[in-house]
Write an enzyme that holds these catalytic residues in place. Sequence first.
Site, PDB file in Angstrom:
ATOM      1  N   ARG A 127       6.908 -37.250 -56.271  1.00 58.95           N
ATOM      2  CA  ARG A 127       7.027 -37.822 -54.926  1.00 58.95           C
ATOM      3  C   ARG A 127       5.668 -38.146 -54.291  1.00 58.95           C
ATOM      4  O   ARG A 127       5.542 -38.239 -53.070  1.00 58.95           O
ATOM      5  CB  ARG A 127       7.822 -36.895 -54.006  1.00 58.95           C
ATOM      6  CG  ARG A 127       9.249 -36.678 -54.481  1.00 58.95           C
ATOM      7  CD  ARG A 127      10.013 -35.782 -53.530  1.00 58.95           C
ATOM      8  NE  ARG A 127      11.370 -35.582 -54.017  1.00 58.95           N
ATOM      9  CZ  ARG A 127      12.259 -34.769 -53.443  1.00 58.95           C
ATOM     10  NH1 ARG A 127      11.923 -34.091 -52.348  1.00 58.95           N
ATOM     11  NH2 ARG A 127      13.469 -34.633 -53.932  1.00 58.95           N
ATOM     12  N   LYS A 149      -0.704 -50.850 -51.479  1.00 57.91           N
ATOM     13  CA  LYS A 149       0.447 -51.522 -52.096  1.00 57.91           C
ATOM     14  C   LYS A 149       0.342 -51.448 -53.623  1.00 57.91           C
ATOM     15  O   LYS A 149      -0.728 -51.663 -54.190  1.00 57.91           O
ATOM     16  CB  LYS A 149       0.519 -52.982 -51.662  1.00 57.91           C
ATOM     17  CG  LYS A 149       1.015 -53.184 -50.251  1.00 57.91           C
ATOM     18  CD  LYS A 149       1.219 -54.670 -49.967  1.00 57.91           C
ATOM     19  CE  LYS A 149       1.797 -54.894 -48.581  1.00 57.91           C
ATOM     20  NZ  LYS A 149       2.030 -56.330 -48.304  1.00 57.91           N
ATOM     21  N   GLU A 195      -9.479 -64.600 -53.483  1.00 62.40           N
ATOM     22  CA  GLU A 195      -9.103 -63.647 -52.432  1.00 62.40           C
ATOM     23  C   GLU A 195     -10.220 -63.477 -51.397  1.00 62.40           C
ATOM     24  O   GLU A 195      -9.949 -63.250 -50.214  1.00 62.40           O
ATOM     25  CB  GLU A 195      -8.733 -62.296 -53.047  1.00 62.40           C
ATOM     26  CG  GLU A 195      -7.448 -62.288 -53.859  1.00 62.40           C
ATOM     27  CD  GLU A 195      -6.188 -62.262 -53.005  1.00 62.40           C
ATOM     28  OE1 GLU A 195      -6.305 -62.361 -51.755  1.00 62.40           O
ATOM     29  OE2 GLU A 195      -5.086 -62.160 -53.569  1.00 62.40           O
ATOM     30  N   LYS A 237     -10.241 -56.358 -44.686  1.00 60.75           N
ATOM     31  CA  LYS A 237      -8.954 -55.769 -45.073  1.00 60.75           C
ATOM     32  C   LYS A 237      -8.788 -54.377 -44.484  1.00 60.75           C
ATOM     33  O   LYS A 237      -7.682 -53.995 -44.081  1.00 60.75           O
ATOM     34  CB  LYS A 237      -8.815 -55.725 -46.594  1.00 60.75           C
ATOM     35  CG  LYS A 237      -7.407 -55.299 -47.009  1.00 60.75           C
ATOM     36  CD  LYS A 237      -7.050 -55.665 -48.426  1.00 60.75           C
ATOM     37  CE  LYS A 237      -5.595 -55.336 -48.705  1.00 60.75           C
ATOM     38  NZ  LYS A 237      -5.202 -55.629 -50.100  1.00 60.75           N
ATOM     39  N   GLU A 247       2.939 -53.115 -42.498  1.00 60.57           N
ATOM     40  CA  GLU A 247       3.299 -54.516 -42.237  1.00 60.57           C
ATOM     41  C   GLU A 247       4.506 -54.637 -41.305  1.00 60.57           C
ATOM     42  O   GLU A 247       5.392 -55.470 -41.501  1.00 60.57           O
ATOM     43  CB  GLU A 247       3.585 -55.234 -43.571  1.00 60.57           C
ATOM     44  CG  GLU A 247       3.296 -56.715 -43.553  1.00 60.57           C
ATOM     45  CD  GLU A 247       3.277 -57.350 -44.929  1.00 60.57           C
ATOM     46  OE1 GLU A 247       3.848 -58.437 -45.063  1.00 60.57           O
ATOM     47  OE2 GLU A 247       2.701 -56.757 -45.860  1.00 60.57           O
ATOM     48  N   ARG A 252      -0.711 -57.281 -40.745  1.00 65.01           N
ATOM     49  CA  ARG A 252      -1.017 -57.240 -42.177  1.00 65.01           C
ATOM     50  C   ARG A 252      -0.430 -58.443 -42.909  1.00 65.01           C
ATOM     51  O   ARG A 252      -0.930 -58.841 -43.964  1.00 65.01           O
ATOM     52  CB  ARG A 252      -0.494 -55.930 -42.791  1.00 65.01           C
ATOM     53  CG  ARG A 252      -0.893 -55.774 -44.245  1.00 65.01           C
ATOM     54  CD  ARG A 252      -0.671 -54.382 -44.784  1.00 65.01           C
ATOM     55  NE  ARG A 252      -1.089 -54.303 -46.181  1.00 65.01           N
ATOM     56  CZ  ARG A 252      -1.241 -53.182 -46.875  1.00 65.01           C
ATOM     57  NH1 ARG A 252      -1.006 -52.012 -46.297  1.00 65.01           N
ATOM     58  NH2 ARG A 252      -1.638 -53.209 -48.127  1.00 65.01           N
ATOM     59  N   ASN A 256      -1.131 -62.326 -46.436  1.00 65.75           N
ATOM     60  CA  ASN A 256      -0.283 -63.066 -47.365  1.00 65.75           C
ATOM     61  C   ASN A 256      -0.555 -64.566 -47.357  1.00 65.75           C
ATOM     62  O   ASN A 256       0.176 -65.331 -48.002  1.00 65.75           O
ATOM     63  CB  ASN A 256       1.198 -62.827 -47.033  1.00 65.75           C
ATOM     64  CG  ASN A 256       1.618 -61.396 -47.290  1.00 65.75           C
ATOM     65  OD1 ASN A 256       1.047 -60.712 -48.123  1.00 65.75           O
ATOM     66  ND2 ASN A 256       2.616 -60.927 -46.549  1.00 65.75           N
ATOM     67  N   HIS A 259      -0.067 -66.554 -50.475  1.00 70.85           N
ATOM     68  CA  HIS A 259       0.677 -65.724 -51.421  1.00 70.85           C
ATOM     69  C   HIS A 259       2.159 -66.070 -51.504  1.00 70.85           C
ATOM     70  O   HIS A 259       2.793 -65.795 -52.521  1.00 70.85           O
ATOM     71  CB  HIS A 259       0.516 -64.244 -51.072  1.00 70.85           C
ATOM     72  CG  HIS A 259      -0.820 -63.689 -51.439  1.00 70.85           C
ATOM     73  ND1 HIS A 259      -1.993 -64.184 -50.910  1.00 70.85           N
ATOM     74  CD2 HIS A 259      -1.183 -62.692 -52.289  1.00 70.85           C
ATOM     75  CE1 HIS A 259      -3.023 -63.506 -51.424  1.00 70.85           C
ATOM     76  NE2 HIS A 259      -2.554 -62.605 -52.251  1.00 70.85           N
ATOM     77  N   HIS A 263       2.639 -66.650 -55.193  1.00 69.57           N
ATOM     78  CA  HIS A 263       3.409 -65.753 -56.053  1.00 69.57           C
ATOM     79  C   HIS A 263       4.523 -66.508 -56.776  1.00 69.57           C
ATOM     80  O   HIS A 263       4.830 -66.210 -57.939  1.00 69.57           O
ATOM     81  CB  HIS A 263       4.008 -64.608 -55.238  1.00 69.57           C
ATOM     82  CG  HIS A 263       3.123 -63.408 -55.151  1.00 69.57           C
ATOM     83  ND1 HIS A 263       3.474 -62.272 -54.485  1.00 69.57           N
ATOM     84  CD2 HIS A 263       1.897 -63.160 -55.664  1.00 69.57           C
ATOM     85  CE1 HIS A 263       2.519 -61.373 -54.574  1.00 69.57           C
ATOM     86  NE2 HIS A 263       1.537 -61.900 -55.283  1.00 69.57           N
ATOM     87  N   HIS A 275      -3.598 -64.581 -60.910  1.00 70.40           N
ATOM     88  CA  HIS A 275      -3.166 -64.379 -59.518  1.00 70.40           C
ATOM     89  C   HIS A 275      -3.992 -65.202 -58.532  1.00 70.40           C
ATOM     90  O   HIS A 275      -3.436 -65.920 -57.682  1.00 70.40           O
ATOM     91  CB  HIS A 275      -3.259 -62.895 -59.160  1.00 70.40           C
ATOM     92  CG  HIS A 275      -2.932 -62.602 -57.728  1.00 70.40           C
ATOM     93  ND1 HIS A 275      -1.652 -62.666 -57.230  1.00 70.40           N
ATOM     94  CD2 HIS A 275      -3.730 -62.275 -56.672  1.00 70.40           C
ATOM     95  CE1 HIS A 275      -1.666 -62.384 -55.930  1.00 70.40           C
ATOM     96  NE2 HIS A 275      -2.906 -62.145 -55.572  1.00 70.40           N
TER      97      HIS A 275
END
Length: 371
Positions: A127, A149, A195, A237, A247, A252, A256, A259, A263, A275
Amino acid sequence: MAKTVDSLKIELGERSYEIIVGEKILDEAGSFIKRKVRGNSAFIITSKTVKRLYGKRLFDSLRRSGFDVEIFSVEDGEGGKDINYYISAIRDLSKFDEPIERVVFLINFGGGVIGDLGGFVAGTYRRGIPYVHIPTTLLAMADSGIGGKSGIDFISGRKKIKNKVGVIHQPSLVLCDIALLQTLPEREIVNGLSEVIKHGCIKSSELFSFIEENLEKIINKNMDAIFRAVSISYRIKAEIVSMDERETLGIRTLLNYGHTIGHAVESASNMRYLHGEAVAIGMVCANDIATRMGFLDKSIAERIEKLLVRAGLPVNIKGIKTRAIMDALKHDKKFMGKPRMVIIKKVGEAEVVDGVSLELIEEVIRNRGGS
């Protein structure tokens, strides 16, 4: 001997952590980790190439600091995020963790793929256990190495969906040695630069101008130029993640930019595009949409596209059907069941726009080369 060390902190209450950026600090990794991370046993997740190039140096540094160490390696590239590697990593980690005297933590030693896989392992084993990021690519240093993430790719039908299964689980430390970029191929430098450019577009005209003026130095691995670009990117960031970790506030979401469509291009190409390359296409598509909707002046869109082209990043789609991109788009978590895009209003300022027409998105993709 380490040189040029900078540090900053992600402020998240009890989940806060430090980012250390420096040159030639890998051999001191053990002592940095000893001061910052609870545990006596390090389980390293890395790629086969990074293990070959730098694995012994990290192993020796950890052993000098008194840690027990185990290394688990996966294939290079996006294939390293396969669910079977996740299962194998959990199995090996569980075996390493058997002695009762061991207090285990993870080290993700590699690029974005390793950070995604390792963060997911750390977030789901028992966990959640502590982990350290040691990024080895510009993409991971500038972006994916912080923020918490993580995730693995998942096959749905015949399609591989990027980051379909994942968690947000913050690291205990990010240790960034820019000297590791010396062995990185130019395509990977350019991939990560996408990026960095994104960060400039959404939050810092200063960073964007710095890249325009120092592009060749960054691509040629001038350490001073890379150090500044990475440090500014981390600060951008860090500020955004500190304000909106999960988010929920829309802050946040600005990360994106590029993205949503990026993506989809990446998935529809079956990961033929790296990417950052796919994100570059996503950025120009988002700019096309923003200019059509009256949010962005065409001259600013042209300035951004000119920098992407100078960097050697793609701005047109090759060999992918528009329908495949649109299908992948609808699976992406950033789409949230409705046409939602991050758009640029000017360099350094972005916002989230809802209600973008699917017809407009499809038209823009088709105009950028989608067949």
